[in-house]
Scaffold this motif. Structure first.
Motif, mmCIF file in Angstrom:
data_model
loop_
_atom_site.group_PDB
_atom_site.id
_atom_site.type_symbol
_atom_site.label_atom_id
_atom_site.label_comp_id
_atom_site.label_asym_id
_atom_site.label_seq_id
_atom_site.Cartn_x
_atom_site.Cartn_y
_atom_site.Cartn_z
ATOM 1 N N ALA A 1 0.840 -1.208 0.000
ATOM 2 C CA ALA A 1 0.000 0.000 0.000
ATOM 3 C C ALA A 1 0.870 1.251 0.000
ATOM 4 C CB ALA A 1 -0.932 -0.010 1.209
ATOM 5 N N ALA A 2 1.953 1.221 0.770
ATOM 6 C CA ALA A 2 2.850 2.377 0.807
ATOM 7 C C ALA A 2 3.531 2.600 -0.533
ATOM 8 C CB ALA A 2 3.893 2.186 1.911
ATOM 9 N N THR A 3 3.927 1.513 -1.214
ATOM 10 C CA THR A 3 4.598 1.674 -2.518
ATOM 11 C C THR A 3 3.634 2.138 -3.598
ATOM 12 O OG1 THR A 3 4.314 -0.643 -3.177
ATOM 13 C CG2 THR A 3 6.341 -0.074 -1.983
ATOM 14 N N VAL A 4 2.339 1.966 -3.375
ATOM 15 C CA VAL A 4 1.327 2.459 -4.316
ATOM 16 C C VAL A 4 0.933 3.891 -3.979
ATOM 17 C CG1 VAL A 4 -1.072 2.147 -5.070
ATOM 18 C CG2 VAL A 4 0.434 0.166 -4.888
ATOM 19 N N ASN A 5 0.718 4.169 -2.695
ATOM 20 C CA ASN A 5 0.180 5.462 -2.283
ATOM 21 C C ASN A 5 1.199 6.590 -2.218
ATOM 22 O OD1 ASN A 5 -2.310 4.230 -1.965
ATOM 23 N ND2 ASN A 5 -2.057 3.927 0.236
ATOM 24 N N LEU A 6 2.410 6.300 -1.812
ATOM 25 C CA LEU A 6 3.374 7.376 -1.580
ATOM 26 C C LEU A 6 4.032 7.938 -2.846
ATOM 27 C CD1 LEU A 6 4.981 6.147 1.744
ATOM 28 C CD2 LEU A 6 3.534 8.159 1.416
ATOM 29 N N PRO A 7 4.381 7.136 -3.851
ATOM 30 C CA PRO A 7 5.042 7.725 -5.019
ATOM 31 C C PRO A 7 4.279 8.867 -5.700
ATOM 32 C CG PRO A 7 5.464 5.393 -4.993
ATOM 33 C CD PRO A 7 4.460 5.671 -3.888
ATOM 34 N N PRO A 8 2.974 8.774 -5.920
ATOM 35 C CA PRO A 8 2.297 9.917 -6.541
ATOM 36 C C PRO A 8 2.313 11.177 -5.677
ATOM 37 C CG PRO A 8 0.882 7.958 -6.624
ATOM 38 C CD PRO A 8 2.060 7.635 -5.755
ATOM 39 N N LEU A 9 2.392 10.998 -4.363
ATOM 40 C CA LEU A 9 2.389 12.146 -3.458
ATOM 41 C C LEU A 9 3.764 12.776 -3.311
ATOM 42 C CD1 LEU A 9 0.271 10.548 -0.587
ATOM 43 C CD2 LEU A 9 -0.516 12.234 -2.242
ATOM 44 N N THR A 10 4.804 11.959 -3.456
ATOM 45 C CA THR A 10 6.152 12.434 -3.137
ATOM 46 C C THR A 10 7.079 12.529 -4.346
ATOM 47 O OG1 THR A 10 6.942 10.187 -2.706
ATOM 48 C CG2 THR A 10 6.002 11.400 -0.834
ATOM 49 N N GLY A 11 6.724 11.860 -5.428
ATOM 50 C CA GLY A 11 7.601 11.833 -6.585
ATOM 51 C C GLY A 11 8.690 10.776 -6.477
ATOM 52 N N CYS A 12 8.656 9.969 -5.444
ATOM 53 C CA CYS A 12 9.651 8.923 -5.276
ATOM 54 C C CYS A 12 9.174 7.647 -5.968
ATOM 55 C CB CYS A 12 9.886 8.663 -3.794
ATOM 56 S SG CYS A 12 8.423 8.015 -2.956
ATOM 57 N N THR A 13 10.013 6.645 -5.973
ATOM 58 C CA THR A 13 9.639 5.362 -6.569
ATOM 59 C C THR A 13 9.219 4.388 -5.472
ATOM 60 O OG1 THR A 13 11.843 4.381 -6.369
ATOM 61 C CG2 THR A 13 11.400 5.699 -8.367
ATOM 62 N N GLY A 14 8.637 3.294 -5.869
ATOM 63 C CA GLY A 14 8.302 2.237 -4.918
ATOM 64 C C GLY A 14 9.540 1.707 -4.223
ATOM 65 N N GLU A 15 10.636 1.607 -4.966
ATOM 66 C CA GLU A 15 11.892 1.151 -4.359
ATOM 67 C C GLU A 15 12.382 2.134 -3.303
ATOM 68 O OE1 GLU A 15 14.546 0.498 -7.638
ATOM 69 O OE2 GLU A 15 13.824 -1.548 -7.929
ATOM 70 N N ASP A 16 12.185 3.428 -3.563
ATOM 71 C CA ASP A 16 12.548 4.435 -2.564
ATOM 72 C C ASP A 16 11.746 4.235 -1.281
ATOM 73 O OD1 ASP A 16 14.280 5.712 -4.373
ATOM 74 O OD2 ASP A 16 12.747 7.153 -5.020
ATOM 75 N N VAL A 17 10.471 3.916 -1.439
ATOM 76 C CA VAL A 17 9.597 3.720 -0.282
ATOM 77 C C VAL A 17 10.079 2.536 0.555
ATOM 78 C CG1 VAL A 17 7.250 3.119 0.462
ATOM 79 C CG2 VAL A 17 7.594 4.799 -1.378
ATOM 80 N N VAL A 18 10.401 1.432 -0.095
ATOM 81 C CA VAL A 18 10.892 0.261 0.636
ATOM 82 C C VAL A 18 12.220 0.579 1.325
ATOM 83 C CG1 VAL A 18 11.696 -2.133 0.417
ATOM 84 C CG2 VAL A 18 9.644 -1.382 -0.807
ATOM 85 N N LEU A 19 13.097 1.278 0.629
ATOM 86 C CA LEU A 19 14.367 1.682 1.224
ATOM 87 C C LEU A 19 14.118 2.535 2.470
ATOM 88 C CD1 LEU A 19 17.501 1.785 0.948
ATOM 89 C CD2 LEU A 19 17.177 3.866 -0.402
ATOM 90 N N ALA A 20 13.177 3.478 2.354
ATOM 91 C CA ALA A 20 12.892 4.392 3.460
ATOM 92 C C ALA A 20 12.225 3.700 4.640
ATOM 93 C CB ALA A 20 12.014 5.538 2.968
ATOM 94 N N LEU A 21 11.293 2.804 4.357
ATOM 95 C CA LEU A 21 10.515 2.186 5.429
ATOM 96 C C LEU A 21 11.185 0.960 6.049
ATOM 97 C CD1 LEU A 21 6.891 2.355 3.989
ATOM 98 C CD2 LEU A 21 7.949 3.840 5.694
ATOM 99 N N VAL A 22 12.000 0.276 5.271
ATOM 100 C CA VAL A 22 12.573 -0.985 5.744
ATOM 101 C C VAL A 22 14.087 -0.897 5.919
ATOM 102 C CG1 VAL A 22 12.848 -3.451 5.252
ATOM 103 C CG2 VAL A 22 10.709 -2.290 4.637
ATOM 104 N N GLU A 23 14.776 -0.610 4.841
ATOM 105 C CA GLU A 23 16.236 -0.742 4.855
ATOM 106 C C GLU A 23 16.945 0.322 5.687
ATOM 107 O OE1 GLU A 23 17.502 -3.470 3.842
ATOM 108 O OE2 GLU A 23 15.644 -4.156 2.930
#
Length: 193
Positions: A137-159
């Motif tokens: 859900a985060a990789t779907v919802n956040l990229p349109p709001l932030t301009g980041c990619t799904g991979e960026d979201v996983v990096l930010a939330l997990v790694e």
């Protein structure tokens, strides 16, 4: 009518967590856990039939509490602030539960999942599915709001939070308050780029 239980499941799990944090999985024996909980050896078998049951319960309890905290902070993952709160919740949780953090840092394989009961393996799989759904859900919802990619979201939330807490937990230290600031700054910068 039997005597009431004087030691709870949670007391045994707390003892096992401390044993693991101090000595790894080898230290978590039935006898050592009973002793650390201040219970007679036989009493632990009223809660856990064997060591794999104890180890699976230790993992499930720890990861369940952690994931509840993380997914509650993430919510529906529709704002940058929710992402930052979820990422920093990793550090906050490990600061509040440093021994539990060491359990998580060791990873599921340290607890012998091949020996777990089918019910324990199913419970772990269900928890992992729930976490994947929240991250999806985060990789779907956040990229349109932030301009980041799904991979960026996983990096930010997990790694990022995982790497920050690992550097402390792997050496027996509790993450300091500055670790929260570091994760917050890195996640906000990455997802605001």
């Amino acid at each position: 009518m039997g005597r009431p239980a004087t030691h709870t499941t949670q007391q045994f799990l707390d003892a096992a967590t401390k044993l693991f944090a101090d000595g790894g999985a080898r230290a978590v024996t039935m006898a050592a856990t009973a002793k650390a909980a201040g219970a007679p050896n036989g009493s632990i078998y009223h809660r856990f039939p064997d060591r794999p049951a104890l180890l699976s319960a230790l993992w499930l309890s720890t990861v369940g509490d952690f994931q509840d905290t993380f997914t509650q902070a993430l919510g529906d993952a529709t704002t940058l602030d929710a992402a930052v709160e979820a990422a920093t919740s990793v550090v906050h949780w490990c600061r509040k539960h440093p021994d539990g953090g060491r359990v998580l840092d060791a990873g599921k394989q340290a607890f012998g999942p091949a020996d777990w009961s089918p019910e324990a393996r199913k419970a772990v799989a269900e928890g992992e599915t729930d976490l994947r759904k929240a991250l999806k859900a985060a990789t779907v919802n956040l990229p349109p709001l932030t301009g980041c990619t799904g991979e960026d979201v996983v990096l930010a939330l997990v790694e990022i939070p995982r790497a920050v807490v690992h550097r402390y937990l792997s050496t027996g230290r509790t993450p300091p308050p500055k670790a929260v600031t570091l994760v917050e700054r890195a996640v906000r910068k990455l997802l605001s780029a």
